[in-house]
Design an enzyme around this catalytic site. Structure first.
Site, PDB file in Angstrom:
ATOM      1  N   GLU A 141       0.887  -1.177   0.000  1.00  0.00           N
ATOM      2  CA  GLU A 141       0.000   0.000   0.000  1.00  0.00           C
ATOM      3  C   GLU A 141       0.913   1.212   0.000  1.00  0.00           C
ATOM      4  O   GLU A 141       1.562   1.496   1.011  1.00  0.00           O
ATOM      5  CB  GLU A 141      -0.887  -0.015   1.249  1.00  0.00           C
ATOM      6  CG  GLU A 141      -1.768  -1.247   1.387  1.00  0.00           C
ATOM      7  CD  GLU A 141      -2.952  -1.231   0.447  1.00  0.00           C
ATOM      8  OE1 GLU A 141      -3.255  -0.165  -0.117  1.00  0.00           O
ATOM      9  OE2 GLU A 141      -3.569  -2.293   0.263  1.00  0.00           O
ATOM     10  N   CYS A 176      -2.420   8.796   3.029  1.00  0.00           N
ATOM     11  CA  CYS A 176      -2.126   8.337   1.665  1.00  0.00           C
ATOM     12  C   CYS A 176      -3.212   8.756   0.685  1.00  0.00           C
ATOM     13  O   CYS A 176      -2.967   8.970  -0.480  1.00  0.00           O
ATOM     14  CB  CYS A 176      -1.943   6.828   1.657  1.00  0.00           C
ATOM     15  SG  CYS A 176      -3.335   5.958   2.372  1.00  0.00           S
TER      16      CYS A 176
HETATM   17  P1  NAD Z   1       8.614   4.938   4.353  1.00  0.00           P
HETATM   18  O1  NAD Z   1       8.578   4.136   3.118  1.00  0.00           O
HETATM   19  O2  NAD Z   1       9.761   5.845   4.577  1.00  0.00           O
HETATM   20  O3  NAD Z   1       8.563   3.978   5.647  1.00  0.00           O
HETATM   21  C1  NAD Z   1       7.521   3.042   5.837  1.00  0.00           C
HETATM   22  C2  NAD Z   1       8.014   1.919   6.739  1.00  0.00           C
HETATM   23  O4  NAD Z   1       9.007   1.176   6.045  1.00  0.00           O
HETATM   24  C3  NAD Z   1       8.678   2.399   8.038  1.00  0.00           C
HETATM   25  O5  NAD Z   1       8.292   1.539   9.102  1.00  0.00           O
HETATM   26  C4  NAD Z   1      10.154   2.251   7.731  1.00  0.00           C
HETATM   27  O6  NAD Z   1      10.948   2.078   8.887  1.00  0.00           O
HETATM   28  C5  NAD Z   1      10.158   1.000   6.866  1.00  0.00           C
HETATM   29  N1  NAD Z   1      11.329   0.845   5.988  1.00  0.00           N
HETATM   30  C6  NAD Z   1      12.161   1.797   5.513  1.00  0.00           C
HETATM   31  N2  NAD Z   1      13.107   1.242   4.729  1.00  0.00           N
HETATM   32  C7  NAD Z   1      12.875  -0.089   4.702  1.00  0.00           C
HETATM   33  C8  NAD Z   1      13.489  -1.209   4.049  1.00  0.00           C
HETATM   34  N3  NAD Z   1      14.548  -1.044   3.267  1.00  0.00           N
HETATM   35  N4  NAD Z   1      12.960  -2.422   4.223  1.00  0.00           N
HETATM   36  C9  NAD Z   1      11.865  -2.601   4.995  1.00  0.00           C
HETATM   37  N5  NAD Z   1      11.235  -1.595   5.647  1.00  0.00           N
HETATM   38  C10 NAD Z   1      11.728  -0.354   5.496  1.00  0.00           C
HETATM   39  O7  NAD Z   1       7.235   5.728   4.410  1.00  0.00           O
HETATM   40  P2  NAD Z   1       6.790   6.819   5.475  1.00  0.00           P
HETATM   41  O8  NAD Z   1       7.362   8.132   5.092  1.00  0.00           O
HETATM   42  O9  NAD Z   1       6.993   6.318   6.839  1.00  0.00           O
HETATM   43  O10 NAD Z   1       5.208   6.844   5.210  1.00  0.00           O
HETATM   44  C11 NAD Z   1       4.621   7.718   4.324  1.00  0.00           C
HETATM   45  C12 NAD Z   1       4.347   7.031   2.995  1.00  0.00           C
HETATM   46  O11 NAD Z   1       3.459   5.947   3.196  1.00  0.00           O
HETATM   47  C13 NAD Z   1       3.662   7.947   2.009  1.00  0.00           C
HETATM   48  O12 NAD Z   1       4.226   7.760   0.745  1.00  0.00           O
HETATM   49  C14 NAD Z   1       2.230   7.469   2.033  1.00  0.00           C
HETATM   50  O13 NAD Z   1       1.484   7.761   0.864  1.00  0.00           O
HETATM   51  C15 NAD Z   1       2.396   6.005   2.250  1.00  0.00           C
HETATM   52  N6  NAD Z   1       1.182   5.410   2.813  1.00  0.00           N
HETATM   53  C16 NAD Z   1       0.395   4.633   2.025  1.00  0.00           C
HETATM   54  C17 NAD Z   1      -0.791   4.100   2.528  1.00  0.00           C
HETATM   55  C18 NAD Z   1      -1.708   3.255   1.667  1.00  0.00           C
HETATM   56  O14 NAD Z   1      -2.599   2.619   2.215  1.00  0.00           O
HETATM   57  N7  NAD Z   1      -1.533   3.228   0.360  1.00  0.00           N
HETATM   58  C19 NAD Z   1      -1.148   4.351   3.846  1.00  0.00           C
HETATM   59  C20 NAD Z   1      -0.316   5.148   4.619  1.00  0.00           C
HETATM   60  C21 NAD Z   1       0.854   5.671   4.097  1.00  0.00           C
END
Ligand code: NAD
Length: 531
Positions: free
Chosen positions: A268, A302
């Site tokens: 997502e 999101c």
């Molecule tokens: P992010 O991708 O920076 O981090 C998300 C999660 O992934 C965190 O827990 C982070 O620690 C982890 N992570 C980071 N690098 C990783 C790796 N290499 N391997 C595994 N895990 C890793 O995102 P963010 O800034 O925390 O969240 C915001 C983003 O999330 C926005 O782009 C938003 O649109 C998206 N989002 C999407 C939905 C949806 O349902 N489509 C819902 C909420 C947020």
């Protein structure tokens, strides 16, 4: 009394409690009990920038050990009848309802959003718990299929849990997202190892505490804490299925890692969502809905709308209403209801928002309202901002800002509106405002997004948990909610039992006669319209 600076958004009263009053060391110790790891990490609250909680930090070895514990627990959990597993969700529902104030405090302290926006997470968690609590058994029940030889081949498809699901959760909706993906996975008989974002880990730990109180065996839900590229990658390295919510960039990394191991991943991801105001829209309702769509959780949702497309004949009248409402939105850091918009989540979001606005303005965009950092309210507050004249290659035009920054564009007709809305690699959510519901439905069919809300910004589709929810294109793979949201955590197993005659020539029958017999049977099956 709401205070209003000479210009700019007014400020809501601060309230009497602060995040640091609420998140006591005793609470942190209670919630974090059982999180493996000898390291320590400190989270901060965006509302004041102060340290909030000192938490255990897990390493890759802790993650492996958590998977081992989860695997052992999962074998027993999978043998519990599905209706008993689902009953845990219904008890969890009632606990969340009763103890929601605790979660609202934690969500506000960890994310900086207003209490009303935090309550959306309570609503999301309750909707998921109720839905799968009531419907999981029917989604998962074994299904009979017609066999290759009707009457003689008895076929049943059953659903087996994947095993241990690896879950990665972002900071923006820690309760709704953690629970929204975890509850169906548990009900399908899986265990989970979750890596929340450190900043919002307490909210996820709170959900775990209540689920265990509701009857989930403790080892079935393991939570590990640490840096994404280290601890998140270790989770993906051991998972039987990965459920990831976060940015598109990280989603690609996770997808590549999961693909290398041949395990499934539901992703997502981000969005650059559009809202269309058609010529026949109710402009007051549209302006009010656009406020929620653009500025809930300070645009860190999101589903948030970052692009507004307005029919030229109503654009000025709509903007008059929308700009006035945006200017009136109060900013607030209090842990009570009442503020219109909360904080950004931290320095990274503030940097992105500031950069997108400053770059757009330097290249010719106009600020209709907002456009200012508001450290007088809290270190990461930023005003809800409307920009006109945003175009490629400004970052605000096509990149996800993930903040309260919205660009305004005009269109001449329906075809142009659809073309502009679809001109993005993302495909998460869109919103269409019209008095003609059939027209709204027709336009929805032309929009390339996983959800389309007609006369609402995002909550109508998101809250309708029986329907699938997710993104097309760069916004993700797979869906949460509904049947897809639980079936993805299972493997289909087909058991076919052959009765009376084998599937091959009977003793003494030569091959040619058998082939002719089968050709005849297949012809008859088609003629009988068997499916
Ligand atoms: P992010 O991708 O920076 O981090 C998300 C999660 O992934 C965190 O827990 C982070 O620690 C982890 N992570 C980071 N690098 C990783 C790796 N290499 N391997 C595994 N895990 C890793 O995102 P963010 O800034 O925390 O969240 C915001 C983003 O999330 C926005 O782009 C938003 O649109 C998206 N989002 C999407 C939905 C949806 O349902 N489509 C819902 C909420 C947020």
């Amino acid at each position: 009394m709401t205070e209003r600076p000479a210009d700019g958004n007014p400020v809501a009263p601060p309230g009497s409690r602060t995040p640091v009053d609420i998140v006591t060391p005793a609470l942190v110790a209670r919630l974090a009990r059982g999180v493996p790891g000898s390291g320590r990490t400190v989270s901060r609250t965006p509302l004041t920038g102060d340290p909030l909680a000192e938490l255990p930090e897990s390493g890759p070895a802790d993650v492996s050990a958590a998977f081992e514990r989860a695997r052992r627990a999962q074998r027993t959990w999978a043998r519990v009848p599905v209706r008993h597993r689902a009953a845990v969700l219904l008890r969890f529902h009632d606990l969340v309802l009763r103890r929601q104030a605790e979660a609202l405090d934690l969500i506000q302290a960890e994310t900086g959003k207003t209490r009303l926006h935090a309550h959306e997470e309570i609503q999301g968690a309750l909707g998921t718990a109720r839905h799968y609590g009531r419907r999981a058994a029917s989604y998962l029940r074994p299904r009979r299929h017609r066999g290759v030889v009707p009457m003689l081949t008895h076929v049943v498809e059953s659903r087996r849990p994947k095993g241990v699901v690896g879950q990665i959760v972002p900071w923006n909706y820690p309760l709704a997202l953690a629970v929204g993906d975890a509850l169906p996975a548990f009900t399908a008989g899986n265990a989970i190892v979750t890596k929340p974002d450190t900043q919002a880990a307490l909210t996820v730990l709170w959900a775990r505490e209540l689920l265990v109180e509701a009857g989930l065996p403790e080892d079935v839900w393991q939570i590990v804490i640490g840096e994404g590229p280290v601890v998140g990658a270790a989770v993906v390295a051991s998972a039987d299925h990965v459920t990831f919510t976060g940015s598109t960039g990280t989603g690609r990394t996770v997808a590549r890692q999961a693909a290398g191991r041949l395990v499934g991943a539901s992703l997502e991801l981000g969005g650059k969502n559009a809202l269309l105001v058609l010529a026949d829209a109710d402009l007051d309702r549209a302006a009010e809905g656009a406020i929620r769509a653009c500025f809930t959780s300070a645009g860190q949702l999101c589903e948030s709308v970052e692009r507004l497309y307005l029919h030229a004949s109503v654009a000025d009248a709509f903007l008059e209403r929308f700009v006035a409402r945006t200017r009136a939105l109060s900013l607030g850091a209090g842990l009570d209801y009442g503020a219109g918009m909360g904080s950004l989540a931290g320095p990274r979001q503030l940097e992105t928002v500031t950069r997108h606005v400053e770059e757009a303005v330097s290249k010719g965009a106009t600020v209709l309202t907002g456009g200012r950092h508001r450290p007088d309210v809290g270190p990461y507050f930023y005003e809800p901002t409307l920009l006109e004249g945003v175009q490629a290659p400004m970052a605000a035009f096509a990149e996800e800002t993930f903040g309260p920054v919205v660009s305004v564009h005009r269109f001449a007709d329906e075809d142009e509106a659809v073309e502009l809305a679809n001109a993005t690699p993302y495909g998460l959510n869109s919103s269409v405002w019209t008095r003609d519901a059939r027209r709204g439905g027709r336009i929805a069919g032309r929009l390339r997004t996983g959800s389309v809300n007609v006369n609402e910004g995002y909550a109508a589709a998101y809250g309708s948990v029986q329907a699938p929810h997710g993104g097309m294109g760069d916004s993700g793979l797979g869906r949460r909610n509904g049947a897809e949201g639980i079936v993805k955590y299972t493997e289909a197993q087909t058991v076919a039992t052959q009765r009376l005659m084998p599937l091959g020539p009977a003793p003494g029958m030569d091959d040619e006669r058998y082939a002719a017999l089968m050709s005849g049977v297949l012809g008859v099956m088609k003629a009988l319209r068997l499916r």
